[in-house]
Design an enzyme around this catalytic site. Structure first.
Site, mmCIF file in Angstrom:
data_model
loop_
_atom_site.group_PDB
_atom_site.id
_atom_site.type_symbol
_atom_site.label_atom_id
_atom_site.label_comp_id
_atom_site.label_asym_id
_atom_site.label_seq_id
_atom_site.Cartn_x
_atom_site.Cartn_y
_atom_site.Cartn_z
ATOM 1 N N ARG A 106 -20.692 18.614 1.790
ATOM 2 C CA ARG A 106 -21.509 17.427 2.088
ATOM 3 C C ARG A 106 -20.814 16.566 3.120
ATOM 4 O O ARG A 106 -20.428 15.428 2.849
ATOM 5 C CB ARG A 106 -21.814 16.700 0.791
ATOM 6 C CG ARG A 106 -22.949 17.433 0.112
ATOM 7 C CD ARG A 106 -23.256 16.949 -1.227
ATOM 8 N NE ARG A 106 -24.671 17.179 -1.494
ATOM 9 C CZ ARG A 106 -25.249 16.896 -2.639
ATOM 10 N NH1 ARG A 106 -24.566 16.354 -3.609
ATOM 11 N NH2 ARG A 106 -26.523 17.145 -2.812
ATOM 12 N N GLN A 111 -25.465 17.418 7.040
ATOM 13 C CA GLN A 111 -26.504 16.683 6.304
ATOM 14 C C GLN A 111 -27.885 17.313 6.435
ATOM 15 O O GLN A 111 -28.641 17.382 5.468
ATOM 16 C CB GLN A 111 -26.559 15.242 6.772
ATOM 17 C CG GLN A 111 -25.827 14.335 5.802
ATOM 18 C CD GLN A 111 -25.781 12.886 6.242
ATOM 19 O OE1 GLN A 111 -26.331 12.515 7.265
ATOM 20 N NE2 GLN A 111 -25.097 12.076 5.462
ATOM 21 N N ASP A 114 -28.587 20.107 3.899
ATOM 22 C CA ASP A 114 -28.341 19.795 2.496
ATOM 23 C C ASP A 114 -29.579 20.068 1.632
ATOM 24 O O ASP A 114 -30.345 19.165 1.294
ATOM 25 C CB ASP A 114 -27.896 18.330 2.386
ATOM 26 C CG ASP A 114 -27.406 17.972 1.000
ATOM 27 O OD1 ASP A 114 -27.595 18.785 0.073
ATOM 28 O OD2 ASP A 114 -26.861 16.872 0.834
ATOM 29 N N SER A 117 -29.906 18.263 -1.803
ATOM 30 C CA SER A 117 -30.476 16.912 -1.742
ATOM 31 C C SER A 117 -31.989 16.964 -1.575
ATOM 32 O O SER A 117 -32.710 16.166 -2.175
ATOM 33 C CB SER A 117 -29.860 16.106 -0.585
ATOM 34 O OG SER A 117 -28.559 15.713 -0.913
ATOM 35 N N TYR A 213 -18.572 14.366 -5.833
ATOM 36 C CA TYR A 213 -19.266 14.731 -7.076
ATOM 37 C C TYR A 213 -18.548 14.118 -8.276
ATOM 38 O O TYR A 213 -17.355 13.818 -8.219
ATOM 39 C CB TYR A 213 -19.281 16.248 -7.260
ATOM 40 C CG TYR A 213 -20.234 16.971 -6.345
ATOM 41 C CD1 TYR A 213 -21.605 16.911 -6.564
ATOM 42 C CD2 TYR A 213 -19.773 17.706 -5.267
ATOM 43 C CE1 TYR A 213 -22.493 17.574 -5.742
ATOM 44 C CE2 TYR A 213 -20.653 18.381 -4.429
ATOM 45 C CZ TYR A 213 -22.011 18.307 -4.675
ATOM 46 O OH TYR A 213 -22.887 18.968 -3.857
HETATM 47 P P1 NAD Z 1 -25.330 15.868 -9.087
HETATM 48 O O1 NAD Z 1 -26.704 16.448 -9.090
HETATM 49 O O2 NAD Z 1 -24.158 16.790 -9.154
HETATM 50 O O3 NAD Z 1 -25.223 14.822 -10.311
HETATM 51 C C1 NAD Z 1 -26.170 13.796 -10.492
HETATM 52 C C2 NAD Z 1 -25.477 12.523 -10.875
HETATM 53 O O4 NAD Z 1 -24.987 12.620 -12.218
HETATM 54 C C3 NAD Z 1 -24.273 12.151 -10.013
HETATM 55 O O5 NAD Z 1 -24.514 10.905 -9.416
HETATM 56 C C4 NAD Z 1 -23.122 12.102 -11.011
HETATM 57 O O6 NAD Z 1 -22.170 11.118 -10.692
HETATM 58 C C5 NAD Z 1 -23.840 11.811 -12.305
HETATM 59 N N1 NAD Z 1 -23.074 12.144 -13.516
HETATM 60 C C6 NAD Z 1 -22.333 13.250 -13.791
HETATM 61 N N2 NAD Z 1 -21.793 13.160 -15.031
HETATM 62 C C7 NAD Z 1 -22.201 11.990 -15.566
HETATM 63 C C8 NAD Z 1 -21.982 11.321 -16.821
HETATM 64 N N3 NAD Z 1 -21.222 11.862 -17.765
HETATM 65 N N4 NAD Z 1 -22.553 10.105 -16.998
HETATM 66 C C9 NAD Z 1 -23.323 9.544 -16.026
HETATM 67 N N5 NAD Z 1 -23.573 10.114 -14.854
HETATM 68 C C10 NAD Z 1 -23.018 11.321 -14.605
HETATM 69 O O7 NAD Z 1 -25.097 14.893 -7.849
HETATM 70 P P2 NAD Z 1 -25.865 14.756 -6.477
HETATM 71 O O8 NAD Z 1 -27.128 14.017 -6.682
HETATM 72 O O9 NAD Z 1 -25.968 16.087 -5.849
HETATM 73 O O10 NAD Z 1 -24.890 13.812 -5.648
HETATM 74 C C11 NAD Z 1 -23.509 13.710 -5.895
HETATM 75 C C12 NAD Z 1 -22.863 12.795 -4.890
HETATM 76 O O11 NAD Z 1 -22.946 13.314 -3.576
HETATM 77 C C13 NAD Z 1 -23.471 11.443 -4.786
HETATM 78 O O12 NAD Z 1 -22.420 10.551 -4.533
HETATM 79 C C14 NAD Z 1 -24.326 11.491 -3.585
HETATM 80 O O13 NAD Z 1 -24.590 10.229 -3.038
HETATM 81 C C15 NAD Z 1 -23.436 12.323 -2.710
HETATM 82 N N6 NAD Z 1 -24.164 12.975 -1.618
HETATM 83 C C16 NAD Z 1 -23.617 12.962 -0.379
HETATM 84 C C17 NAD Z 1 -24.287 13.566 0.674
HETATM 85 C C18 NAD Z 1 -23.708 13.575 2.043
HETATM 86 O O14 NAD Z 1 -22.827 12.831 2.324
HETATM 87 N N7 NAD Z 1 -24.167 14.456 2.907
HETATM 88 C C19 NAD Z 1 -25.493 14.180 0.450
HETATM 89 C C20 NAD Z 1 -26.037 14.174 -0.825
HETATM 90 C C21 NAD Z 1 -25.333 13.569 -1.872
#
Ligand code: NAD
Length: 364
Positions: A106, A111, A114, A117, A213
């Site tokens: 990521r 991006q 992705d 996402s 993550y």
């Molecule tokens: P994911 O699907 O792996 O998880 C979903 C959410 O569950 C996450 O926000 C995680 O922190 C939360 N989680 C995990 N265990 C938990 C618990 N025990 N209690 C409460 N919450 C919990 O995550 P995702 O949606 O794929 O995104 C993960 C991270 O990556 C985020 O910070 C997102 O903003 C970031 N991201 C960055 C980019 C980029 O920079 N290109 C793109 C997409 C996402």
């Protein structure tokens, strides 16, 4: 559907010839004639597989597809290298090359590729629509001649991509929204969408890895989250759970007791059902009732919005393909951070450590 007609034109611009499995786009609303009009050829699956240098797919190929491929064919799609690494044995054994979109790092440059996402965005939106459809209440605050109806209260667990989209969708429908995530960084994003961020004192532990993550938490930290969640779930009409830790079972956040204490008619949509579920009572792939609470454990939400899921996925794939196709020829630079990160296997080598371990091979 892995490629939408709009992507065919872009890929032709890279010098590629595009073949589409006849009828494969039908359910997404893309007709064979849309593909041929865009410059692709449609054909049967066996002909397509035996002639391809690159095969793009949504999920893994069928077991008997691999024998039809040419040596060195490159497979790209959601290949589940972390959830089921052993299932990738045919790719490694046949010395094929494969890139898993869920492993694309990521970083800013990636991006547009992705796909996780993209799918999470669709799932977060649809989870709220599914909940609203089942809820015996309205979402918005209504002031009518018959009196005032208070807004629905929605609790979102996990405020990553799916969770944030669920918050935005529930807000658009007029609900009051609360959300919880272990990553403190999610707090600002939650608040910017007009929702309340619930904080739990986890004693200052590191909750995020360097990829952004969530990390797997200790049982004690998880329990603190569960206690707070149970309190807020008891007064919520809808709970949307999205918490995941890549490559691990989804954390248990909503216990059986917490569900027992929820209001009759309330709805839980567990978007983590495919990795074990965030709710103790979730039955993956089913919709059940427990003590008046409806619990949905959908397994493939993006497939219920096939047009836009396919369109977004196709755009992500097309960006990835632009990295490996140059003037109609394959050009794979395994020093590229994105290709290195997404690689499951490359011409018999570069086997992803999790896949190598599952196949009993030495881990590089
Ligand atoms: P994911 O699907 O792996 O998880 C979903 C959410 O569950 C996450 O926000 C995680 O922190 C939360 N989680 C995990 N265990 C938990 C618990 N025990 N209690 C409460 N919450 C919990 O995550 P995702 O949606 O794929 O995104 C993960 C991270 O990556 C985020 O910070 C997102 O903003 C970031 N991201 C960055 C980019 C980029 O920079 N290109 C793109 C997409 C996402």
């Amino acid at each position: 559907m892995a490629l939408a007609p709009e992507s065919v034109k872009k890929l032709a611009g890279l010098g590629a010839e595009i073949g589409i499995e006849a009828g494969a786009g039908d359910k997404a609303g893309f007709r064979d004639s849309d593909y041929t009009a865009a410059g692709a050829a449609t054909m049967d699956r066996a002909t397509l597989l035996s002639g391809a240098d690159i095969v793009t797919c949504v999920n893994r190929l069928e077991a008997d597809d691999y024998s039809k491929l040419k040596p060195n064919t490159v497979i790209i799609g959601f290949l589940k290298p972390l959830d089921d690494p052993a299932g990738l044995a045919p790719i490694v054994n046949k010395q094929l090359s494969a890139f898993a979109l869920e492993l694309v790092p990521r970083i800013t440059r990636a991006q547009s590729m992705d796909a996780l996402s993209s799918m999470a965005t669709v799932a977060g939106y649809k989870a709220v629509i599914d909940a609203a459809e089942r809820l015996p209440r309205l979402f918005p605050l209504l002031m009518t001649a018959a009196g005032t109806i208070p807004p629905a209260k929605v609790l979102v667990l996990g405020a990553g991509v799916a969770g944030l989209q669920a918050i935005a969708t529930a807000r658009r429908l007029g609900a009051v929204v609360e959300a919880y995530d272990v990553r403190a960084a999610a707090g600002e994003q939650v608040k910017s969408l007009g929702a309340k961020f619930l904080e739990v004192d986890l004693g200052g532990i590191q909750t995020e890895d360097k990829g952004g993550y969530a990390k797997e938490l200790s049982e004690e930290a998880l329990q603190r989250g569960r206690d707070m969640v149970a309190k807020h779930a008891a007064t919520s009409d809808v709970v949307i759970t999205t918490a995941q830790v890549p490559g691990r079972r989804a954390p248990l956040m909503l216990t059986e007791q917490a569900v027992q204490n929820m209001k009759p008619g309330s709805v839980i949509v567990d978007l983590a059902a495919s990795t074990g579920g965030n709710c103790a009572l979730t039955k993956p792939g089913e919709e059940i009732q427990n003590n008046g609470v409806t619990i949905l454990g959908p397994l493939n939400v993006p497939a219920t919005v096939p047009f836009h899921s396919s369109q977004l996925y196709s755009r992500n794939l097309t960006s990835f393909l632009a990295l490996i196709i140059d003037k109609g020829a394959l050009k794979i630079d395994m020093q590229d951070e994105i290709l290195k990160g997404a690689c499951v296997a490359f011409q018999g080598g570069n086997v992803h450590p999790k896949v190598a371990a599952a196949l009993g091979q030495p881990v590089a």
